[in-house]
Design a protein around this motif. Structure first.
Motif, short mmCIF file in Angstrom:
data_model
loop_
_atom_site.label_atom_id
_atom_site.label_comp_id
_atom_site.label_asym_id
_atom_site.label_seq_id
_atom_site.Cartn_x
_atom_site.Cartn_y
_atom_site.Cartn_z
N SER A 183 0.81 -1.22 0.00
CA SER A 183 0.00 0.00 0.00
C SER A 183 0.84 1.27 0.00
CB SER A 183 -0.95 0.03 1.20
OG SER A 183 -0.24 0.28 2.40
N MET A 184 2.16 1.16 0.21
CA MET A 184 3.02 2.33 0.15
C MET A 184 3.74 2.44 -1.19
SD MET A 184 2.77 4.47 2.53
CE MET A 184 4.27 5.42 2.21
N ALA A 185 3.38 1.60 -2.14
CA ALA A 185 3.97 1.70 -3.48
C ALA A 185 3.48 2.98 -4.15
CB ALA A 185 3.58 0.48 -4.31
N PRO A 186 4.28 3.62 -5.00
CA PRO A 186 5.60 3.15 -5.46
C PRO A 186 6.75 3.59 -4.59
CG PRO A 186 4.97 5.08 -6.70
CD PRO A 186 3.83 4.82 -5.76
N ALA A 187 6.50 4.42 -3.56
CA ALA A 187 7.61 4.91 -2.74
C ALA A 187 8.30 3.77 -2.00
CB ALA A 187 7.09 5.95 -1.74
N MET A 188 7.51 2.82 -1.48
CA MET A 188 8.06 1.68 -0.74
C MET A 188 7.35 0.42 -1.21
SD MET A 188 8.20 3.41 3.07
CE MET A 188 8.45 1.81 3.86
N PRO A 189 7.76 -0.16 -2.31
CA PRO A 189 7.11 -1.37 -2.80
C PRO A 189 7.37 -2.56 -1.90
CG PRO A 189 9.06 -0.88 -4.11
CD PRO A 189 8.86 0.28 -3.19
N THR A 190 6.57 -3.60 -2.09
CA THR A 190 6.75 -4.83 -1.33
C THR A 190 8.17 -5.34 -1.48
OG1 THR A 190 4.44 -5.41 -1.69
CG2 THR A 190 5.90 -7.19 -1.00
N GLY A 191 8.77 -5.74 -0.34
CA GLY A 191 10.15 -6.23 -0.37
C GLY A 191 11.18 -5.16 -0.10
N SER A 192 10.75 -3.92 0.18
CA SER A 192 11.69 -2.86 0.50
C SER A 192 12.24 -3.04 1.91
CB SER A 192 11.02 -1.48 0.40
OG SER A 192 10.59 -1.22 -0.92
N LEU A 193 13.40 -2.47 2.15
CA LEU A 193 13.97 -2.39 3.48
C LEU A 193 14.00 -0.94 3.89
CD1 LEU A 193 15.40 -3.96 5.80
CD2 LEU A 193 17.56 -3.29 4.74
N ALA A 194 13.37 -0.63 5.03
CA ALA A 194 13.31 0.75 5.51
C ALA A 194 14.06 0.86 6.84
CB ALA A 194 11.85 1.19 5.69
N VAL A 195 14.63 2.03 7.07
CA VAL A 195 15.29 2.33 8.34
C VAL A 195 14.51 3.46 8.99
CG1 VAL A 195 17.39 3.12 9.47
CG2 VAL A 195 17.54 1.64 7.45
N SER A 196 14.10 3.25 10.25
CA SER A 196 13.29 4.25 10.96
C SER A 196 14.00 4.70 12.23
CB SER A 196 11.92 3.67 11.31
OG SER A 196 12.05 2.61 12.26
N TRP A 197 13.57 5.87 12.71
CA TRP A 197 14.16 6.46 13.91
C TRP A 197 13.02 6.96 14.80
CZ3 TRP A 197 19.31 6.48 15.01
CH2 TRP A 197 19.73 7.23 16.11
N PRO A 198 13.04 6.66 16.10
CA PRO A 198 11.94 7.09 16.98
C PRO A 198 11.95 8.60 17.19
CG PRO A 198 13.69 6.05 18.26
CD PRO A 198 14.06 5.86 16.83
N VAL A 199 10.79 9.20 17.10
CA VAL A 199 10.64 10.65 17.34
C VAL A 199 9.44 10.87 18.24
CG1 VAL A 199 11.70 11.32 15.16
CG2 VAL A 199 9.24 10.96 15.26
N ASP A 200 9.44 11.97 18.97
CA ASP A 200 8.30 12.32 19.81
C ASP A 200 7.10 12.66 18.94
OD1 ASP A 200 9.80 11.96 22.10
OD2 ASP A 200 10.41 14.06 22.21
N ALA A 201 5.91 12.44 19.50
CA ALA A 201 4.69 12.71 18.75
C ALA A 201 4.63 14.17 18.31
CB ALA A 201 3.47 12.36 19.61
N ALA A 202 5.18 15.07 19.11
CA ALA A 202 5.13 16.49 18.76
C ALA A 202 5.95 16.80 17.51
CB ALA A 202 5.63 17.34 19.93
N ASP A 203 6.89 15.92 17.16
CA ASP A 203 7.76 16.16 16.00
C ASP A 203 7.22 15.52 14.72
OD1 ASP A 203 9.58 17.59 17.54
OD2 ASP A 203 10.62 15.75 18.17
N VAL A 204 6.10 14.80 14.81
CA VAL A 204 5.52 14.16 13.64
C VAL A 204 4.71 15.19 12.86
CG1 VAL A 204 3.97 12.36 12.80
CG2 VAL A 204 5.47 11.91 14.75
N ALA A 205 4.92 15.24 11.55
CA ALA A 205 4.23 16.22 10.72
C ALA A 205 3.53 15.53 9.55
CB ALA A 205 5.22 17.27 10.19
N VAL A 206 2.54 16.20 9.00
CA VAL A 206 1.86 15.68 7.82
C VAL A 206 2.87 15.50 6.69
CG1 VAL A 206 0.15 16.21 6.04
CG2 VAL A 206 -0.36 16.69 8.44
N GLY A 207 2.81 14.37 6.03
CA GLY A 207 3.74 14.04 4.97
C GLY A 207 4.82 13.06 5.40
N ASP A 208 5.06 12.93 6.72
CA ASP A 208 6.03 11.95 7.20
C ASP A 208 5.50 10.54 6.97
OD1 ASP A 208 7.66 13.96 8.08
OD2 ASP A 208 7.05 13.82 10.19
N VAL A 209 6.42 9.61 6.73
CA VAL A 209 6.07 8.19 6.72
C VAL A 209 6.50 7.63 8.06
CG1 VAL A 209 6.46 5.95 5.64
CG2 VAL A 209 6.34 8.00 4.22
#
Length: 386
Positions: free
Chosen positions: A52-78
């Protein structure tokens, strides 16, 4: 008579090897940063298992994430969050509202979904995706298998052997063709200058560092492969009540199969597997939903940790109504599913529920199977009903 020396001779090969080692060192350093940042700072590697995140992140992708506070989350972030069922979902933020305390209520939507997720996720922090690499998740999934571990070990041993092989220095520090022999004054001898190489030289500090980091990508890949978590970039639940008349539907539950038929294990150094079995649902006449509307939700609970949810997956019904259903875990899938380490002993309960597709409605009866898993250097051993 002067002799023409090819630009592709031994000196060029030596330079090419140094360039490759330097590039490997940079990649190795990045891999090690990812591997170390996980346990120290909460960084996660995520294998994307749906589209469901294709084409930016198609099935089989490897993503790296970093924890952030809820206050730092903005519209457009994945971001990657855990839903009410305990499943990890990775979608794009399309709405942020303040919540109790320092939290936020996030509305998420997959790039390939026509509507936002039905659930609003209330969080105090979220894992924001920094980068994703298509197809890399499939490689990581393979590295979690027995054959992947064997291939990775062989490649690592070969690269380490090559990187730390002895080097030679020429007998004459002035080099072949130096001033003493009528050659060009000041010319430095190449380590590949043929028969004059016979004395072994110790590695300098820079060379050792380059060689060590040049081998690091494979070593770090092993760490990353066994620390990667699976995430469903799930398709949206679009079910909604559109009328004031509500029918009294009854969600049919699966039926347990008595031990030992509910679970069988096959263990081998070349690949272990375990098969879970249960009797599928058998809908009667209306108002019960039809067979095609059903699926099964499997939740994996950690009995070593107060039945904490390790992962939740959904499998489709197969065959006729009331037919035996199976789900197989292999040494290749188990590491990504449960996020296991190289050495681990896990006591797990699998809870199986029936569920209506595109809804959160589940049957009232749960089929439970206990089992254990031991891993030594990534080689899994399953034991049923323990």
């Amino acid at each position: 008579m002067s002799q023409h020396r090819s630009s592709r001779g031994p000196g060029s090969l030596a330079r090419a090897r140094r360039v490759l080692l330097t590039v490997g060192a940079v990649i190795g350093a990045l891999c090690l940063v990812v591997a170390v940042a996980g346990p120290l700072f909460g960084a996660k590697t995520l294998v994307v298992r749906s589209g469901s995140m294709a084409p930016a992140m198609p099935t089989g992708s490897l993503a790296v994430s970093w924890p952030v506070d809820a206050a730092d989350v903005a519209v457009g972030d994945v971001v990657s969050v855990v839903d009410a069922d305990g499943s990890r979902v990775t979608h794009r933020v399309v709405g942020v509202q303040p919540a109790e305390g320092d939290g936020a209520a996030l509305t998420l939507q997959g790039d390939a979904n026509p509507t936002p997720d039905a659930e609003v996720y209330e969080v105090t922090e979220a894992d924001r995706v920094l980068v994703s690499v298509p197809w890399a998740g499939r490689v990581v999934a393979f590295l979690g298998t027995t054959w992947g571990l064997l291939a990775l070990g062989a490649l690592t041993a070969g690269l380490l052997g090559y990187a730390f092989r002895p080097t030679r220095t020429p007998r004459d520090p002035g080099g072949r063709g130096g001033a003493a022999q009528g050659g060009t004054p000041g010319r430095r001898a190449s380590e590949d200058d043929g028969p004059e190489r016979d004395r072994r030289a110790p590695h300098d500090a820079r060379g050792l560092l380059l060689r060590a980091l040049g081998a690091a990508p494979l070593v770090a890949a092993l760490v990353v492969a066994h620390g990667a978590a699976g995430t469903s970039a799930a398709f949206a639940d679009t079910a909604a009540l559109t009328t004031g008349a509500v029918a009294g539907y009854s969600v049919v539950s699966p039926v347990a199969i008595a031990a030992p038929g509910n679970c069988t294990a096959s263990n081998s150094a070349l690949g272990s597997s375990m098969t879970l079995r249960w009797t599928g649902i058998s809908p009667a006449a209306q108002p019960r939903p039809q067979l095609a509307n059903y699926e099964y939700q499997l939740r994996f609970l950690d009995r070593n940790n107060a039945n904490a949810v390790l992962n939740t997956i959904v499998v489709a019904h197969s065959g006729l109504a009331g037919s035996q259903q199976t789900y197989q875990l292999t040494s290749g899938t188990i590491g990504n599913l449960l996020g296991l380490n190289l050495f681990a002993s896990n006591r797990v309960t699998t809870e199986i529920r029936s569920r209506l597709k595109t809804t959160t409605w589940t049957g009232s009866t749960v089929v439970s199977t206990n089992w254990t898993l031991s891993t030594v250097l990534g080689i899994a051993t399953f034991t049923c009903n323990q």
